[in-house]
Design a protein around this motif. Structure first.
Motif, PDB file in Angstrom:
ATOM      1  N   PRO A  62      39.809 -47.440 -16.354  1.00 12.60           N
ATOM      2  CA  PRO A  62      39.280 -48.508 -17.206  1.00 12.60           C
ATOM      3  C   PRO A  62      38.869 -47.915 -18.558  1.00 12.60           C
ATOM      4  CG  PRO A  62      38.283 -48.587 -15.010  1.00 12.60           C
ATOM      5  CD  PRO A  62      39.078 -47.305 -15.093  1.00 12.60           C
ATOM      6  N   ARG A  63      39.176 -48.634 -19.641  1.00 11.82           N
ATOM      7  CA  ARG A  63      38.849 -48.154 -20.984  1.00 11.82           C
ATOM      8  C   ARG A  63      37.355 -47.858 -21.074  1.00 11.82           C
ATOM      9  NH1 ARG A  63      41.828 -48.794 -26.202  1.00 11.82           N
ATOM     10  NH2 ARG A  63      43.563 -49.534 -24.968  1.00 11.82           N
ATOM     11  N   GLY A  64      37.028 -46.678 -21.649  1.00  8.63           N
ATOM     12  CA  GLY A  64      35.632 -46.291 -21.791  1.00  8.63           C
ATOM     13  C   GLY A  64      35.107 -45.411 -20.671  1.00  8.63           C
ATOM     14  N   THR A  65      35.991 -45.045 -19.719  1.00  7.94           N
ATOM     15  CA  THR A  65      35.580 -44.157 -18.630  1.00  7.94           C
ATOM     16  C   THR A  65      35.312 -42.760 -19.174  1.00  7.94           C
ATOM     17  OG1 THR A  65      36.935 -45.382 -17.043  1.00  7.94           O
ATOM     18  CG2 THR A  65      36.316 -43.138 -16.422  1.00  7.94           C
ATOM     19  N   GLU A  66      34.200 -42.137 -18.770  1.00 14.08           N
ATOM     20  CA  GLU A  66      33.914 -40.774 -19.208  1.00 14.08           C
ATOM     21  C   GLU A  66      34.888 -39.810 -18.539  1.00 14.08           C
ATOM     22  OE1 GLU A  66      30.093 -37.891 -19.992  1.00 14.08           O
ATOM     23  OE2 GLU A  66      30.052 -39.186 -18.226  1.00 14.08           O
ATOM     24  N   MET A  67      35.473 -38.923 -19.339  1.00 17.49           N
ATOM     25  CA  MET A  67      36.452 -37.966 -18.815  1.00 17.49           C
ATOM     26  C   MET A  67      36.384 -36.673 -19.626  1.00 17.49           C
ATOM     27  SD  MET A  67      39.994 -39.589 -20.349  1.00 17.49           S
ATOM     28  CE  MET A  67      40.915 -38.058 -20.213  1.00 17.49           C
ATOM     29  N   ARG A  68      37.042 -35.645 -19.141  1.00 20.11           N
ATOM     30  CA  ARG A  68      37.090 -34.350 -19.809  1.00 20.11           C
ATOM     31  C   ARG A  68      37.717 -34.520 -21.190  1.00 20.11           C
ATOM     32  NH1 ARG A  68      36.667 -29.803 -22.063  1.00 20.11           N
ATOM     33  NH2 ARG A  68      37.480 -27.878 -21.218  1.00 20.11           N
ATOM     34  N   ASN A  69      37.122 -33.899 -22.196  1.00 18.20           N
ATOM     35  CA  ASN A  69      37.667 -33.960 -23.546  1.00 18.20           C
ATOM     36  C   ASN A  69      38.663 -32.817 -23.752  1.00 18.20           C
ATOM     37  OD1 ASN A  69      38.242 -34.330 -26.221  1.00 18.20           O
ATOM     38  ND2 ASN A  69      36.203 -33.828 -26.973  1.00 18.20           N
ATOM     39  N   GLU A  70      39.929 -33.120 -23.531  1.00 16.97           N
ATOM     40  CA  GLU A  70      40.992 -32.134 -23.730  1.00 16.97           C
ATOM     41  C   GLU A  70      41.546 -32.222 -25.151  1.00 16.97           C
ATOM     42  OE1 GLU A  70      43.365 -35.808 -23.154  1.00 16.97           O
ATOM     43  OE2 GLU A  70      41.331 -35.099 -22.873  1.00 16.97           O
ATOM     44  N   ARG A  71      40.922 -33.062 -25.998  1.00 13.62           N
ATOM     45  CA  ARG A  71      41.398 -33.302 -27.360  1.00 13.62           C
ATOM     46  C   ARG A  71      40.405 -32.764 -28.388  1.00 13.62           C
ATOM     47  NH1 ARG A  71      45.519 -36.890 -27.231  1.00 13.62           N
ATOM     48  NH2 ARG A  71      45.222 -37.441 -29.408  1.00 13.62           N
ATOM     49  N   GLN A  72      39.728 -31.667 -28.080  1.00 13.09           N
ATOM     50  CA  GLN A  72      38.692 -31.144 -28.971  1.00 13.09           C
ATOM     51  C   GLN A  72      39.247 -30.656 -30.307  1.00 13.09           C
ATOM     52  OE1 GLN A  72      36.889 -28.115 -26.523  1.00 13.09           O
ATOM     53  NE2 GLN A  72      35.294 -29.509 -25.793  1.00 13.09           N
ATOM     54  N   VAL A  73      40.402 -29.995 -30.287  1.00 19.50           N
ATOM     55  CA  VAL A  73      40.969 -29.376 -31.493  1.00 19.50           C
ATOM     56  C   VAL A  73      42.455 -29.737 -31.588  1.00 19.50           C
ATOM     57  CG1 VAL A  73      41.361 -27.210 -32.736  1.00 19.50           C
ATOM     58  CG2 VAL A  73      39.341 -27.450 -31.256  1.00 19.50           C
ATOM     59  N   THR A  74      42.862 -30.283 -32.731  1.00 17.56           N
ATOM     60  CA  THR A  74      44.256 -30.651 -32.964  1.00 17.56           C
ATOM     61  C   THR A  74      44.934 -29.598 -33.838  1.00 17.56           C
ATOM     62  OG1 THR A  74      43.767 -33.009 -32.806  1.00 17.56           O
ATOM     63  CG2 THR A  74      45.788 -32.396 -33.947  1.00 17.56           C
ATOM     64  N   ILE A  75      46.061 -29.084 -33.363  1.00 25.80           N
ATOM     65  CA  ILE A  75      46.812 -28.055 -34.087  1.00 25.80           C
ATOM     66  C   ILE A  75      48.138 -28.647 -34.552  1.00 25.80           C
ATOM     67  CG2 ILE A  75      47.878 -25.773 -33.944  1.00 25.80           C
ATOM     68  CD1 ILE A  75      45.865 -25.086 -31.769  1.00 25.80           C
ATOM     69  N   LEU A  76      48.474 -28.404 -35.816  1.00 31.26           N
ATOM     70  CA  LEU A  76      49.686 -28.957 -36.420  1.00 31.26           C
ATOM     71  C   LEU A  76      50.528 -27.866 -37.082  1.00 31.26           C
ATOM     72  CD1 LEU A  76      47.986 -31.992 -38.190  1.00 31.26           C
ATOM     73  CD2 LEU A  76      49.456 -32.122 -36.169  1.00 31.26           C
ATOM     74  N   SER A  77      51.781 -28.234 -37.360  1.00 36.18           N
ATOM     75  CA  SER A  77      52.717 -27.373 -38.085  1.00 36.18           C
ATOM     76  C   SER A  77      53.119 -28.079 -39.371  1.00 36.18           C
ATOM     77  CB  SER A  77      53.952 -27.118 -37.216  1.00 36.18           C
ATOM     78  OG  SER A  77      55.060 -26.757 -37.993  1.00 36.18           O
ATOM     79  N   ARG A  78      52.939 -27.437 -40.512  1.00 38.37           N
ATOM     80  CA  ARG A  78      53.332 -28.064 -41.783  1.00 38.37           C
ATOM     81  C   ARG A  78      54.834 -28.357 -41.849  1.00 38.37           C
ATOM     82  NH1 ARG A  78      48.948 -27.762 -45.542  1.00 38.37           N
ATOM     83  NH2 ARG A  78      47.329 -26.336 -44.824  1.00 38.37           N
ATOM     84  N   PRO A  79      55.720 -27.450 -41.389  1.00 33.22           N
ATOM     85  CA  PRO A  79      57.152 -27.797 -41.409  1.00 33.22           C
ATOM     86  C   PRO A  79      57.476 -29.024 -40.566  1.00 33.22           C
ATOM     87  CG  PRO A  79      56.890 -25.425 -41.196  1.00 33.22           C
ATOM     88  CD  PRO A  79      55.521 -26.022 -41.057  1.00 33.22           C
ATOM     89  N   GLU A  80      56.815 -29.182 -39.417  1.00 31.14           N
ATOM     90  CA  GLU A  80      57.060 -30.375 -38.598  1.00 31.14           C
ATOM     91  C   GLU A  80      56.575 -31.637 -39.319  1.00 31.14           C
ATOM     92  OE1 GLU A  80      57.046 -28.602 -34.062  1.00 31.14           O
ATOM     93  OE2 GLU A  80      55.171 -29.428 -34.837  1.00 31.14           O
ATOM     94  N   LEU A  81      55.435 -31.541 -40.004  1.00 26.80           N
ATOM     95  CA  LEU A  81      54.941 -32.689 -40.771  1.00 26.80           C
ATOM     96  C   LEU A  81      55.900 -33.025 -41.910  1.00 26.80           C
ATOM     97  CD1 LEU A  81      51.091 -32.054 -40.992  1.00 26.80           C
ATOM     98  CD2 LEU A  81      52.337 -33.568 -39.431  1.00 26.80           C
ATOM     99  N   ASP A  82      56.487 -31.993 -42.529  1.00 25.42           N
ATOM    100  CA  ASP A  82      57.470 -32.222 -43.598  1.00 25.42           C
ATOM    101  C   ASP A  82      58.701 -32.956 -43.069  1.00 25.42           C
ATOM    102  OD1 ASP A  82      55.800 -30.970 -45.418  1.00 25.42           O
ATOM    103  OD2 ASP A  82      56.893 -29.057 -45.378  1.00 25.42           O
ATOM    104  N   GLU A  83      59.137 -32.588 -41.856  1.00 22.85           N
ATOM    105  CA  GLU A  83      60.286 -33.264 -41.249  1.00 22.85           C
ATOM    106  C   GLU A  83      59.966 -34.727 -40.975  1.00 22.85           C
ATOM    107  OE1 GLU A  83      61.189 -31.010 -37.755  1.00 22.85           O
ATOM    108  OE2 GLU A  83      61.729 -29.209 -38.884  1.00 22.85           O
ATOM    109  N   ALA A  84      58.775 -34.991 -40.457  1.00 22.13           N
ATOM    110  CA  ALA A  84      58.370 -36.376 -40.188  1.00 22.13           C
ATOM    111  C   ALA A  84      58.268 -37.165 -41.489  1.00 22.13           C
ATOM    112  CB  ALA A  84      57.038 -36.396 -39.434  1.00 22.13           C
ATOM    113  N   ALA A  85      57.694 -36.544 -42.517  1.00 21.14           N
ATOM    114  CA  ALA A  85      57.563 -37.214 -43.822  1.00 21.14           C
ATOM    115  C   ALA A  85      58.938 -37.591 -44.368  1.00 21.14           C
ATOM    116  CB  ALA A  85      56.825 -36.310 -44.802  1.00 21.14           C
ATOM    117  N   ALA A  86      59.892 -36.671 -44.276  1.00 15.70           N
ATOM    118  CA  ALA A  86      61.241 -36.944 -44.783  1.00 15.70           C
ATOM    119  C   ALA A  86      61.864 -38.136 -44.057  1.00 15.70           C
ATOM    120  CB  ALA A  86      62.119 -35.703 -44.635  1.00 15.70           C
ATOM    121  N   GLU A  87      61.663 -38.215 -42.744  1.00 10.34           N
ATOM    122  CA  GLU A  87      62.199 -39.351 -41.983  1.00 10.34           C
ATOM    123  C   GLU A  87      61.559 -40.660 -42.395  1.00 10.34           C
ATOM    124  OE1 GLU A  87      62.714 -39.550 -37.747  1.00 10.34           O
ATOM    125  OE2 GLU A  87      63.507 -37.519 -37.706  1.00 10.34           O
ATOM    126  N   MET A  88      60.310 -40.585 -42.856  1.00  7.87           N
ATOM    127  CA  MET A  88      59.582 -41.788 -43.276  1.00  7.87           C
ATOM    128  C   MET A  88      59.803 -42.114 -44.748  1.00  7.87           C
ATOM    129  SD  MET A  88      55.988 -41.066 -41.270  1.00  7.87           S
ATOM    130  CE  MET A  88      55.171 -42.586 -41.813  1.00  7.87           C
TER     131      MET A  88
END
Length: 197
Positions: A62-88
């Motif tokens: 159910p939405r709002g259920t307390e659970m382990r936070n596995e999303r503490q830190v988001t890691i990205l790649s600039r080349p991958e973002l560039d590829e996505a930007a080009a597609e958009m």
């Protein structure tokens, strides 16, 4: 039963080329010189906490259920973002627009690193990969807003296919420490296999 092909563990090297924190009321982040990590995540960041509330990504709770936070830190790649930007049809997608905390250079197809990959930062901190970060329309709307097209729903939705398998990784803090710009990272991939169901 057919046994799976087993791919042995592997080591890679990377470098921190961007650090960001979300200290406001949402996930949008801003550049910083260092990231202080505790077991709760990034001290002062929007996503800090050992636990979090479930949302649309976890339809089995159910939405709002307390659970382990596995999303503490988001890691990205600039080349991958560039590829996505080009597609958009965009010149760029900046990591902070979609809530990035760290950008790493030196790892091709960063978003494809498997779950349980360990990232050992030279300063002592360790992050553990939970999984790929799936693109969502909320991040797409943030991109549209930042490029001056806040009412362009088509652009916001275009982020979903453009960023599929390019949206980076969600990780959690296994060992606290402080991450600095330019820091070296040793990346330890786990043994991999596909379970033959």
């Amino acid at each position: 039963m057919t046994m799976p092909e087993i791919v042995p563990t592997k080591k890679l090297a990377a470098t921190v080329d961007g650090l960001f924190m979300a200290t406001g009321g949402d996930f949008v982040s801003a550049p910083v010189d260092e990231l202080p990590l505790t077991i709760d995540g990034i001290a002062g960041d929007f996503r800090a906490g050992v636990t979090r509330k479930s949302g649309g990504r976890e339809p089995w709770y159910p939405r709002g259920t307390e659970m382990r936070n596995e999303r503490q830190v988001t890691i990205l790649s600039r080349p991958e973002l560039d590829e996505a930007a080009a597609e958009m049809g965009l010149e760029t997608i900046r990591p902070e627009w979609i809530g990035g905390n760290i950008t790493l250079s030196g790892i091709p197809m960063l978003s494809m690193l498997p779950a349980s990959t360990l990232l050992f930062f030279a300063g002592g901190a360790t992050l553990k990969v939970d999984f790929q970060n799936g693109p969502c329309k909320i991040a797409g709307a943030s991109i549209a807003r930042h490029v001056g097209r806040p009412d362009d729903a088509g652009l916001a939705l275009a982020f979903l296919p453009a960023a599929k398998r390019r949206r980076g990784l969600v990780t959690w803090v296994e060992k606290p420490g402080t991450i600095a710009m330019g820091e070296a990272v040793r990346v330890q991939l786990p043994e991999q296999w596909i379970y033959p169901a």
